[in-house]
Design a protein around this motif. Structure first.
Motif, PDB file in Angstrom:
ATOM      1  N   ASN A 199     -20.928   0.658 -21.374  1.00 26.05           N
ATOM      2  CA  ASN A 199     -19.962   0.401 -20.304  1.00 26.05           C
ATOM      3  C   ASN A 199     -20.313   1.213 -19.080  1.00 26.05           C
ATOM      4  O   ASN A 199     -20.859   2.309 -19.204  1.00 26.05           O
ATOM      5  N   ASN A 200     -19.944   0.687 -17.943  1.00 21.77           N
ATOM      6  CA  ASN A 200     -19.960   1.521 -16.741  1.00 21.77           C
ATOM      7  C   ASN A 200     -18.591   2.194 -16.688  1.00 21.77           C
ATOM      8  O   ASN A 200     -17.577   1.526 -16.492  1.00 21.77           O
ATOM      9  N   PRO A 201     -18.535   3.512 -16.894  1.00 26.12           N
ATOM     10  CA  PRO A 201     -17.230   4.179 -16.990  1.00 26.12           C
ATOM     11  C   PRO A 201     -16.400   4.085 -15.717  1.00 26.12           C
ATOM     12  O   PRO A 201     -15.177   4.180 -15.764  1.00 26.12           O
ATOM     13  N   THR A 202     -17.039   3.862 -14.589  1.00 21.69           N
ATOM     14  CA  THR A 202     -16.260   3.840 -13.345  1.00 21.69           C
ATOM     15  C   THR A 202     -15.483   2.538 -13.147  1.00 21.69           C
ATOM     16  O   THR A 202     -14.511   2.508 -12.412  1.00 21.69           O
ATOM     17  N   CYS A 203     -15.910   1.453 -13.812  1.00 24.87           N
ATOM     18  CA  CYS A 203     -15.213   0.175 -13.594  1.00 24.87           C
ATOM     19  C   CYS A 203     -14.883  -0.550 -14.896  1.00 24.87           C
ATOM     20  O   CYS A 203     -14.124  -1.511 -14.876  1.00 24.87           O
ATOM     21  N   GLY A 204     -15.492  -0.115 -16.006  1.00 22.08           N
ATOM     22  CA  GLY A 204     -15.227  -0.755 -17.290  1.00 22.08           C
ATOM     23  C   GLY A 204     -16.103  -1.964 -17.562  1.00 22.08           C
ATOM     24  O   GLY A 204     -16.003  -2.578 -18.620  1.00 22.08           O
ATOM     25  N   ASP A 205     -16.942  -2.338 -16.614  1.00 25.84           N
ATOM     26  CA  ASP A 205     -17.841  -3.470 -16.866  1.00 25.84           C
ATOM     27  C   ASP A 205     -18.803  -3.097 -17.990  1.00 25.84           C
ATOM     28  O   ASP A 205     -19.069  -1.921 -18.238  1.00 25.84           O
ATOM     29  N   ARG A 206     -19.310  -4.133 -18.662  1.00 19.12           N
ATOM     30  CA  ARG A 206     -20.083  -3.828 -19.862  1.00 19.12           C
ATOM     31  C   ARG A 206     -21.325  -4.700 -19.974  1.00 19.12           C
ATOM     32  O   ARG A 206     -21.396  -5.788 -19.389  1.00 19.12           O
ATOM     33  N   GLY A 250     -19.938  -8.152 -15.260  1.00 21.95           N
ATOM     34  CA  GLY A 250     -20.051  -7.113 -14.247  1.00 21.95           C
ATOM     35  C   GLY A 250     -20.333  -7.712 -12.891  1.00 21.95           C
ATOM     36  O   GLY A 250     -20.394  -8.930 -12.726  1.00 21.95           O
ATOM     37  N   CYS A 251     -20.523  -6.836 -11.950  1.00 24.85           N
ATOM     38  CA  CYS A 251     -20.753  -7.254 -10.571  1.00 24.85           C
ATOM     39  C   CYS A 251     -22.162  -7.822 -10.413  1.00 24.85           C
ATOM     40  O   CYS A 251     -22.989  -7.736 -11.324  1.00 24.85           O
ATOM     41  N   SER A 252     -22.409  -8.366  -9.244  1.00 21.43           N
ATOM     42  CA  SER A 252     -23.712  -8.993  -8.993  1.00 21.43           C
ATOM     43  C   SER A 252     -24.851  -7.983  -9.146  1.00 21.43           C
ATOM     44  O   SER A 252     -25.930  -8.337  -9.634  1.00 21.43           O
ATOM     45  N   ILE A 253     -24.621  -6.751  -8.753  1.00 17.79           N
ATOM     46  CA  ILE A 253     -25.710  -5.766  -8.846  1.00 17.79           C
ATOM     47  C   ILE A 253     -26.017  -5.454 -10.309  1.00 17.79           C
ATOM     48  O   ILE A 253     -27.180  -5.423 -10.723  1.00 17.79           O
ATOM     49  N   SER A 254     -24.989  -5.249 -11.116  1.00 17.80           N
ATOM     50  CA  SER A 254     -25.243  -4.887 -12.525  1.00 17.80           C
ATOM     51  C   SER A 254     -25.883  -6.047 -13.286  1.00 17.80           C
ATOM     52  O   SER A 254     -26.815  -5.846 -14.065  1.00 17.80           O
ATOM     53  N   MET A 255     -25.416  -7.248 -13.048  1.00 15.37           N
ATOM     54  CA  MET A 255     -25.953  -8.390 -13.795  1.00 15.37           C
ATOM     55  C   MET A 255     -27.347  -8.781 -13.300  1.00 15.37           C
ATOM     56  O   MET A 255     -28.224  -9.126 -14.089  1.00 15.37           O
ATOM     57  N   ALA A 291     -21.808   4.639  -4.722  1.00 13.16           N
ATOM     58  CA  ALA A 291     -20.812   4.134  -5.682  1.00 13.16           C
ATOM     59  C   ALA A 291     -21.372   2.991  -6.521  1.00 13.16           C
ATOM     60  O   ALA A 291     -20.814   2.659  -7.568  1.00 13.16           O
ATOM     61  N   ARG A 292     -22.453   2.357  -6.060  1.00 10.95           N
ATOM     62  CA  ARG A 292     -22.993   1.207  -6.781  1.00 10.95           C
ATOM     63  C   ARG A 292     -24.212   1.547  -7.636  1.00 10.95           C
ATOM     64  O   ARG A 292     -24.738   0.678  -8.314  1.00 10.95           O
ATOM     65  N   ILE A 293     -24.653   2.788  -7.567  1.00 11.33           N
ATOM     66  CA  ILE A 293     -25.877   3.136  -8.306  1.00 11.33           C
ATOM     67  C   ILE A 293     -25.658   2.969  -9.808  1.00 11.33           C
ATOM     68  O   ILE A 293     -26.535   2.471 -10.523  1.00 11.33           O
ATOM     69  N   LYS A 294     -24.483   3.327 -10.292  1.00  2.00           N
ATOM     70  CA  LYS A 294     -24.208   3.151 -11.728  1.00  2.00           C
ATOM     71  C   LYS A 294     -24.223   1.677 -12.126  1.00  2.00           C
ATOM     72  O   LYS A 294     -24.521   1.345 -13.269  1.00  2.00           O
ATOM     73  N   CYS A 295     -23.868   0.800 -11.206  1.00  2.00           N
ATOM     74  CA  CYS A 295     -23.960  -0.647 -11.485  1.00  2.00           C
ATOM     75  C   CYS A 295     -25.423  -1.007 -11.737  1.00  2.00           C
ATOM     76  O   CYS A 295     -25.748  -1.705 -12.693  1.00  2.00           O
ATOM     77  N   ALA A 296     -26.278  -0.532 -10.851  1.00  2.00           N
ATOM     78  CA  ALA A 296     -27.695  -0.905 -10.922  1.00  2.00           C
ATOM     79  C   ALA A 296     -28.396  -0.297 -12.134  1.00  2.00           C
ATOM     80  O   ALA A 296     -29.323  -0.888 -12.679  1.00  2.00           O
TER      81      ALA A 296
HETATM   82 FE1  FES Z   1     -18.725  -2.691 -12.471  1.00  2.00          FE
HETATM   83 FE2  FES Z   1     -20.707  -2.905 -10.781  1.00  2.00          FE
HETATM   84  S1  FES Z   1     -18.568  -2.827 -10.306  1.00  2.00           S
HETATM   85  S2  FES Z   1     -20.834  -2.669 -12.902  1.00  2.00           S
END
Ligand code: FES
Length: 143
Positions: free
Chosen positions: A37-44, A65-70, A124-129
């Motif tokens: 999981n990304n702890p900051t947003c819960g995306d997985r 997750g967001c476009s960057i994570s996926m 803030a988006r580095i953890k997504c990437a």
């Molecule tokens: Fe959740 Fe990017 S906002 S992984």
């Protein structure tokens, strides 16, 4: 500054991977599975991959997750397929350095991954990437 300020060409590459993800799905049989999981947003993300003879024979991902994570997960699975475990981990270090805005080793062909370079401007988006990469590292190290 928002994601929309990323270089247009890079943004197109990112959106292409987001809308047409490579290697989406789940591997069965003898594959390794990592959930993260990304702890900051819960995306997985769920990453499954198969190692054979010290190389990544196959890799797939599922997740929300967001476009960057996926898009990063799509690029990562594409990049590590066929690579040795050592090179896959080296790519992860390179990607992490890239996200931190450091000079990075350019000895390996990063392909589409370079499109994510601009994310380093948005802390803030580095953890997504890095989510998919961290999952891959975890799986390799547990193997
Ligand atoms: Fe959740 Fe990017 S906002 S992984």
């Amino acid at each position: 500054m928002s994601f929309n300020n990323l270089d247009t060409l890079y943004r197109q590459v990112i959106m292409d991977h987001y809308k047409n993800p490579r290697n989406k799905g789940v591997l069965e049989d003898d594959s390794l599975t990592v959930n993260m999981n990304n702890p900051t947003c819960g995306d997985r993300i769920q990453l499954t991959f198969k190692l054979e003879d010290g190389k990544v024979a196959d890799a797939k991902f599922e997740g929300e997750g967001c476009s960057i994570s996926m898009s990063s997960a799509s690029m990562m699975t594409q990049a590590i397929k066929g690579k040795t475990v050592e090179d896959a981990l080296k790519m992860s270090t390179i990607f992490s350095d890239m996200m931190l805005g450091k000079d990075y080793d350019e000895s390996l062909d990063l392909g589409d991954i370079e499109a994510l370079q601009g994310v380093s401007q948005f802390p803030a988006r580095i953890k997504c990437a890095t989510l998919a990469w961290k999952a891959m590292e975890k799986g390799m190290k547990e193997e």
